[in-house]
Enzyme design. Structure first.
Site, PDB file in Angstrom:
ATOM      1  N   LEU A  27       6.882   3.088   1.405  1.00 43.87           N
ATOM      2  CA  LEU A  27       7.564   2.069   1.605  1.00 43.87           C
ATOM      3  C   LEU A  27       8.867   2.341   2.732  1.00 43.87           C
ATOM      4  O   LEU A  27       8.894   3.045   2.626  1.00 43.87           O
ATOM      5  CB  LEU A  27       8.210   2.268  -0.173  1.00 43.87           C
ATOM      6  CG  LEU A  27       7.135   1.681  -1.273  1.00 43.87           C
ATOM      7  CD1 LEU A  27       8.140   0.385  -2.333  1.00 43.87           C
ATOM      8  CD2 LEU A  27       6.280  -0.322  -0.482  1.00 43.87           C
ATOM      9  N   HIS A  28       8.960   0.766   3.712  1.00 42.32           N
ATOM     10  CA  HIS A  28       9.946   1.515   4.425  1.00 42.32           C
ATOM     11  C   HIS A  28      11.209   0.389   4.401  1.00 42.32           C
ATOM     12  O   HIS A  28      10.518  -0.201   2.962  1.00 42.32           O
ATOM     13  CB  HIS A  28       9.639   0.959   5.882  1.00 42.32           C
ATOM     14  CG  HIS A  28       8.553   0.360   6.212  1.00 42.32           C
ATOM     15  ND1 HIS A  28       9.486  -1.201   5.637  1.00 42.32           N
ATOM     16  CD2 HIS A  28       7.188   0.253   6.208  1.00 42.32           C
ATOM     17  CE1 HIS A  28       7.971  -1.449   6.314  1.00 42.32           C
ATOM     18  NE2 HIS A  28       7.134  -0.292   6.395  1.00 42.32           N
ATOM     19  N   GLN A  62      -3.407 -12.126   7.791  1.00 42.60           N
ATOM     20  CA  GLN A  62      -3.651 -11.263   6.336  1.00 42.60           C
ATOM     21  C   GLN A  62      -2.559 -13.055   5.541  1.00 42.60           C
ATOM     22  O   GLN A  62      -3.123 -13.132   4.387  1.00 42.60           O
ATOM     23  CB  GLN A  62      -3.113 -10.332   5.843  1.00 42.60           C
ATOM     24  CG  GLN A  62      -2.626 -10.050   4.619  1.00 42.60           C
ATOM     25  CD  GLN A  62      -2.117  -8.330   4.193  1.00 42.60           C
ATOM     26  OE1 GLN A  62      -2.849  -7.952   4.161  1.00 42.60           O
ATOM     27  NE2 GLN A  62      -0.653  -8.392   3.912  1.00 42.60           N
ATOM     28  N   ASP A 114       1.972  -9.031   8.865  1.00 46.07           N
ATOM     29  CA  ASP A 114       0.456  -9.209   9.311  1.00 46.07           C
ATOM     30  C   ASP A 114      -0.025 -10.784   9.069  1.00 46.07           C
ATOM     31  O   ASP A 114       0.039 -10.961   7.911  1.00 46.07           O
ATOM     32  CB  ASP A 114       0.657  -8.121   7.598  1.00 46.07           C
ATOM     33  CG  ASP A 114       0.106  -6.883   7.600  1.00 46.07           C
ATOM     34  OD1 ASP A 114       0.008  -6.358   8.598  1.00 46.07           O
ATOM     35  OD2 ASP A 114       1.294  -6.771   7.008  1.00 46.07           O
ATOM     36  N   HIS A 155       9.565  -3.198   3.296  1.00 49.49           N
ATOM     37  CA  HIS A 155       9.428  -3.363   1.722  1.00 49.49           C
ATOM     38  C   HIS A 155      10.161  -4.003   0.711  1.00 49.49           C
ATOM     39  O   HIS A 155      10.174  -4.520   0.507  1.00 49.49           O
ATOM     40  CB  HIS A 155       8.168  -2.158   1.320  1.00 49.49           C
ATOM     41  CG  HIS A 155       7.109  -1.204   2.401  1.00 49.49           C
ATOM     42  ND1 HIS A 155       7.342  -0.412   3.294  1.00 49.49           N
ATOM     43  CD2 HIS A 155       5.855  -2.803   2.445  1.00 49.49           C
ATOM     44  CE1 HIS A 155       6.004  -0.400   2.947  1.00 49.49           C
ATOM     45  NE2 HIS A 155       5.346  -1.672   3.168  1.00 49.49           N
ATOM     46  N   MET A 175       1.190  -1.247  -0.169  1.00 55.46           N
ATOM     47  CA  MET A 175      -0.087  -0.013   0.263  1.00 55.46           C
ATOM     48  C   MET A 175       0.882   1.611   0.280  1.00 55.46           C
ATOM     49  O   MET A 175       0.363   2.420   0.371  1.00 55.46           O
ATOM     50  CB  MET A 175      -1.207  -0.386   1.387  1.00 55.46           C
ATOM     51  CG  MET A 175      -2.139  -0.901   0.729  1.00 55.46           C
ATOM     52  SD  MET A 175      -3.390  -0.742   2.113  1.00 55.46           S
ATOM     53  CE  MET A 175      -3.575  -0.429   3.700  1.00 55.46           C
ATOM     54  N   GLY A 176       2.120   1.483  -0.234  1.00 53.36           N
ATOM     55  CA  GLY A 176       2.282   2.058  -0.645  1.00 53.36           C
ATOM     56  C   GLY A 176       3.358   2.746   0.864  1.00 53.36           C
ATOM     57  O   GLY A 176       3.609   2.157   1.764  1.00 53.36           O
TER      58      GLY A 176
END
Length: 281
Positions: free
Chosen positions: A33-34, A153, A150, A37, A30-31
């Site tokens: 970014l770190h 998920q 997550d 990611h 979902m952007g």
């Protein structure tokens, strides 16, 4: 790197990439970014020749009182990071492309999605399953990479892929953490300096509960101590601290098989989640 938001253009670009029959790997995000990611992108390189990253802030997985409007967005910086990492396609559909007028389909995965965040955030995992199904159909990856932070998920997506015979390998990447132990998250940007320090109570509480349980301590007692530790550091409410089966996510009251300890709680305006593996002696 090609940055695309038009579905026909994406399909043409994907067809060109897949023409060499080398594995294509998708990293859905979902952007904002770190480093977490970017670790997913690095892991993707180990699983295939071609890497596609999607950025889409999915409205269907946000509840009516959640942070959809405030969710951090920084597409230009994200694109620079991905280009530098050698990503070949950045897929950034608009809401209108993802959910055109008349969109009426919902993907629901029962059982594994029912408790934990499924109970705390009604409809959340329907939104996740629906958007991930669309991303898989759009990109047609051979492999997809998701972070274990997550964890529920990840379990939902694995169940969905198996049930629907999607034929996509789902890879879970261990949670990436800051040096002090806090799980990396785009939502960490919401924390004030004092809240950032207090947030360390979450991984510490889970770690202490893990130690108690793996030494033979009573599960319910360890969970209660973890909740008390979080409350003492200003977390309110504590949505859950629960020991679950590592695969089915069914609640466990005795540590007799591989398990996952999951916690979610709100600190100020920021809701944080974390989880760790717990194993019987």
């Amino acid at each position: 790197m090609q940055t695309l938001s038009d579905l026909p253009a994406l399909r043409a670009a994907i067809a060109a990439l897949k023409s060499d029959e080398k594995p294509l790997v998708l990293v859905p995000t979902m952007g904002a970014l770190h480093d977490g990611h970017m670790a997913l992108v690095e892991e993707a390189r180990r699983h295939g020749r071609h890497v596609v990253v999607s950025i889409f802030v999915n409205p269907k997985q946000f509840g009516p009182n959640e942070d959809l409007a405030a969710y951090p967005r920084r597409e230009a910086k994200d694109a620079q990071m991905l280009s530098a990492a050698g990503v070949e396609i950045l897929w950034m559909p608009t809401v209108e492309v993802m959910y055109p007028a008349g969109f009426a389909t919902n993907i629901s995965v029962s059982g594994v999605s029912d408790g934990l965040d499924g109970a705390a955030r009604p409809g959340h995992f329907d939104g996740v399953a629906t958007v991930v199904t669309k991303l898989f159909n759009q990109v047609r990856p051979d492999v997809a990479i998701f972070g274990e932070k997550d964890y529920q998920q990840l379990a939902v997506i694995r169940c969905m892929v198996a049930d629907l015979d999607m034929g996509i390998e789902i890879v879970g990447m261990p949670t990436q953490r800051a040096e002090d132990g806090l799980a990396l998250s785009s939502r960490n940007a919401y924390l004030s300096d004092d809240e950032r320090k207090a947030a360390l109570a979450l991984p510490r509480a889970l770690g202490e509960a893990k130690r108690q349980m793996e030494k033979g301590g009573a599960v319910e007692e360890a969970l209660a101590k973890a909740v008390a530790m979080l409350s003492a550091q200003g977390f309110d409410p504590v949505d859950y601290v629960t020991l679950c089966d590592a695969v089915t996510l069914e609640p466990m009251h005795v540590l007799d098989r591989p398990a996952r300890l999951l916690g979610a709680a709100k600190l100020g305006k920021t809701r944080l989640i974390d989880n760790i593996a717990v194993n019987p002696a």
